[in-house]
Design a protein around this motif. Structure first.
Motif, mmCIF file in Angstrom:
data_model
loop_
_atom_site.group_PDB
_atom_site.id
_atom_site.type_symbol
_atom_site.label_atom_id
_atom_site.label_comp_id
_atom_site.label_asym_id
_atom_site.label_seq_id
_atom_site.Cartn_x
_atom_site.Cartn_y
_atom_site.Cartn_z
ATOM 1 N N ALA A 1 13.691 30.850 32.218
ATOM 2 C CA ALA A 1 14.720 30.206 33.033
ATOM 3 C C ALA A 1 15.994 30.105 32.222
ATOM 4 N N THR A 2 17.108 30.459 32.848
ATOM 5 C CA THR A 2 18.415 30.250 32.240
ATOM 6 C C THR A 2 19.256 29.414 33.190
ATOM 7 N N TYR A 3 20.141 28.623 32.613
ATOM 8 C CA TYR A 3 21.055 27.821 33.419
ATOM 9 C C TYR A 3 22.341 27.650 32.637
ATOM 10 N N LYS A 4 23.278 26.957 33.196
ATOM 11 C CA LYS A 4 24.625 26.988 32.628
ATOM 12 C C LYS A 4 24.713 26.401 31.226
ATOM 13 N N ASP A 5 23.744 25.557 30.847
ATOM 14 C CA ASP A 5 23.802 24.934 29.524
ATOM 15 C C ASP A 5 22.650 25.319 28.608
ATOM 16 N N GLY A 6 21.810 26.283 29.002
ATOM 17 C CA GLY A 6 20.721 26.614 28.108
ATOM 18 C C GLY A 6 19.651 27.484 28.730
ATOM 19 N N THR A 7 18.511 27.547 28.047
ATOM 20 C CA THR A 7 17.390 28.351 28.501
ATOM 21 C C THR A 7 16.080 27.599 28.282
ATOM 22 N N ILE A 8 15.055 28.042 28.994
ATOM 23 C CA ILE A 8 13.683 27.607 28.744
ATOM 24 C C ILE A 8 12.878 28.864 28.505
ATOM 25 N N THR A 9 12.173 28.913 27.378
ATOM 26 C CA THR A 9 11.420 30.109 27.024
ATOM 27 C C THR A 9 10.004 30.053 27.583
ATOM 28 N N GLU A 10 9.369 31.205 27.542
ATOM 29 C CA GLU A 10 7.982 31.294 28.011
ATOM 30 C C GLU A 10 7.074 30.377 27.187
ATOM 31 N N LYS A 11 7.300 30.323 25.885
ATOM 32 C CA LYS A 11 6.482 29.469 25.018
ATOM 33 C C LYS A 11 6.660 28.005 25.372
ATOM 34 N N GLU A 12 7.890 27.593 25.608
ATOM 35 C CA GLU A 12 8.151 26.198 25.973
ATOM 36 C C GLU A 12 7.489 25.840 27.301
ATOM 37 N N PHE A 13 7.631 26.732 28.267
ATOM 38 C CA PHE A 13 7.047 26.463 29.575
ATOM 39 C C PHE A 13 5.523 26.426 29.505
ATOM 40 N N ASP A 14 4.933 27.337 28.736
ATOM 41 C CA ASP A 14 3.479 27.346 28.582
ATOM 42 C C ASP A 14 2.982 26.055 27.948
ATOM 43 N N LEU A 15 3.712 25.544 26.971
ATOM 44 C CA LEU A 15 3.299 24.302 26.318
ATOM 45 C C LEU A 15 3.341 23.131 27.295
ATOM 46 N N ASP A 16 4.422 23.036 28.029
ATOM 47 C CA ASP A 16 4.519 21.931 28.986
ATOM 48 C C ASP A 16 3.468 22.063 30.092
ATOM 49 N N THR A 17 3.150 23.307 30.455
ATOM 50 C CA THR A 17 2.105 23.522 31.453
ATOM 51 C C THR A 17 0.758 23.020 30.937
ATOM 52 N N LYS A 18 0.485 23.247 29.664
ATOM 53 C CA LYS A 18 -0.749 22.729 29.064
ATOM 54 C C LYS A 18 -0.797 21.209 29.138
ATOM 55 N N VAL A 19 0.345 20.587 28.860
ATOM 56 C CA VAL A 19 0.387 19.126 28.904
ATOM 57 C C VAL A 19 0.128 18.626 30.318
ATOM 58 N N MET A 20 0.742 19.279 31.314
ATOM 59 C CA MET A 20 0.523 18.874 32.698
ATOM 60 C C MET A 20 -0.948 18.991 33.081
ATOM 61 N N LYS A 21 -1.578 20.089 32.670
ATOM 62 C CA LYS A 21 -2.996 20.282 32.969
ATOM 63 C C LYS A 21 -3.846 19.223 32.283
ATOM 64 N N PHE A 22 -3.465 18.849 31.081
ATOM 65 C CA PHE A 22 -4.201 17.831 30.336
ATOM 66 C C PHE A 22 -4.103 16.479 31.032
ATOM 67 N N LEU A 23 -2.920 16.146 31.494
ATOM 68 C CA LEU A 23 -2.722 14.849 32.131
ATOM 69 C C LEU A 23 -3.264 14.806 33.555
ATOM 70 N N SER A 24 -3.350 15.953 34.205
ATOM 71 C CA SER A 24 -3.833 15.979 35.583
ATOM 72 C C SER A 24 -4.708 17.205 35.814
ATOM 73 N N PRO A 25 -5.909 17.222 35.221
ATOM 74 C CA PRO A 25 -6.767 18.417 35.318
ATOM 75 C C PRO A 25 -7.166 18.765 36.739
ATOM 76 N N GLN A 26 -7.228 17.756 37.609
ATOM 77 C CA GLN A 26 -7.637 18.037 38.986
ATOM 78 C C GLN A 26 -6.601 18.867 39.727
ATOM 79 N N GLN A 27 -5.392 18.965 39.197
ATOM 80 C CA GLN A 27 -4.340 19.747 39.849
ATOM 81 C C GLN A 27 -4.007 21.024 39.097
ATOM 82 N N ALA A 28 -4.796 21.338 38.068
ATOM 83 C CA ALA A 28 -4.446 22.458 37.196
ATOM 84 C C ALA A 28 -4.347 23.785 37.939
ATOM 85 N N ALA A 29 -5.171 23.980 38.964
ATOM 86 C CA ALA A 29 -5.181 25.259 39.674
ATOM 87 C C ALA A 29 -3.827 25.594 40.286
ATOM 88 N N TYR A 30 -3.082 24.567 40.689
ATOM 89 C CA TYR A 30 -1.791 24.820 41.318
ATOM 90 C C TYR A 30 -0.793 25.447 40.353
#
Length: 353
Positions: free
Chosen positions: A45-74
């Motif tokens: 993702a890019t936007y006017k003030d920066g970027t989000i890399t694949e590694k960053e997004f993957d890490l946050d996705t792991k955290v979301m799955k950890f905090l809410s495993p019942q929704q991980a499939a989405y």
């Protein structure tokens, strides 16, 4: 089955033992990770003030799955991932605009939340992190980013705004003593009832009460609400804002000492009698209640930003496609998520039952 609900957004991070509002968690992520210097992955993702890399997004996705495993499939559905990623951009942007005071408060609050999470997971804490390929620092960083945005929004809310919000929702702070019988869509033995059968049973309850039957005795015989059945269906001196919307509306408007018609909620059908109801004025609010009002405003302000200002960030998405996962999850070739997927937009403070 309880009829009350928690409204403060903070409960989402307090304990993993509580049900988590995935929509809030998914919205509350940004990416200021400390490993950015060694991150050579592509920008998703890019936007006017920066970027989000694949590694960053993957890490946050792991955290979301950890905090809410019942929704991980989405998080394997392309369209849903894209929606979350756009909101991650919003949080990265908003965190970058936050005051130093907001960041300090977020650091303190994150420590409290991590401690609560440890307590909730107990002896399984370390093994759970290892299984998820996460560290405590990953979790804490995620929480700091979430809380920085909220603390900044909270600090900007004025006393006049709090008072105006209270006046608009003061019915939620009315304190009532009431009784109810819940005829659930699942009985005490776990057997499902049809809507028609539940309504028929609720009407039977109402008929008995209208005929002068003892409410406490009838509640003990018929009610599926485990939170009140032993007290004869009574909830004493509770703020009406703690109940689900349909129940709350009925309790706010039902004449005192009158048996209601069956009121349908997501739990089933309720037959209600309000015994007393006392309105609360702003000057009678506790500090905790005022903080709840502020939290509600902060959530509304976040929703407003996502609805009205997100496009101004000129976001461009470049996520790798996961066609197989999307097909398994019921998406179409166009990437439209199946209707079963929860909304990625934060549900404000409608957090957890």
């Amino acid at each position: 089955m309880s009829v009350n609900k928690t409204k403060s957004w903070k409960v989402l991070l307090v304990s993993l033992a509580a049900a988590v509002s995935f929509s809030m968690l998914s919205a509350c992520s940004s990416n200021n990770n400390n490993t950015a210097a060694e991150d050579n992955t592509q920008a998703v993702a890019t936007y006017k003030d920066g970027t989000i890399t694949e590694k960053e997004f993957d890490l946050d996705t792991k955290v979301m799955k950890f905090l809410s495993p019942q929704q991980a499939a989405y998080l394997e559905i392309d369209a849903f991932k894209e929606s979350i990623l756009k909101q991650e951009v919003a949080f990265e942007y908003l965190a970058g605009q936050a005051t130093d005071e907001a960041k300090k408060q977020a650091e303190k609050e994150a420590d409290v939340q991590v401690s609560s999470m440890k307590e909730a997971l107990g002896d399984t804490y370390e093994s759970s992190l290892k299984e998820a390929d996460l560290t405590e620092a990953d979790i804490r960083s995620y929480m700091v980013r979430v809380l920085t945005v909220y603390q900044d929004m909270l600090l900007k809310i004025t006393d006049d705004e709090v008072k105006a919000e209270f006046e608009a929702t003061k019915g939620d702070y009315t304190v009532a003593t009431l009784r109810h019988v819940l005829v659930g869509l699942t009985d005490a033995d776990g057997k499902e009832r049809t809507d028609e059968d539940a309504l028929k049973r609720a009407n039977e309850v109402k008929a008995k009460l209208d005929a002068g039957g003892d409410f406490a005795a009838i509640a003990k015989e018929y009610s599926d609400d485990t939170g009140s059945v032993e007290s004869g269906g009574e909830y004493k001196d509770k703020a009406l804002g703690t109940y689900v919307e349909e129940f709350k509306q009925a309790a706010q408007t039902l004449p005192l000492n009158t048996i209601s018609d069956p009121v349908k909620t997501s739990f089933g059908y309720h037959v209600i009698e309000v015994e007393s109801r006392t309105e609360t004025t702003f000057d009678k609010l506790t500090d905790e209640q005022k903080e709840t009002v502020k939290s509600t405003l902060a959530s509304k302000n976040l929703e407003t930003f996502l609805d009205e200002e997100l496009d101004s960030l000129n976001i461009e998405i470049n996520l790798p496609k996961s066609t197989a996962a999307a097909e398994e999850s019921g998406t179409t070739d166009s990437g439209t998520a199946a209707t079963a997927a929860p909304s990625a937009t934060p549900a404000a403070t409608e957090a957890a039952q």
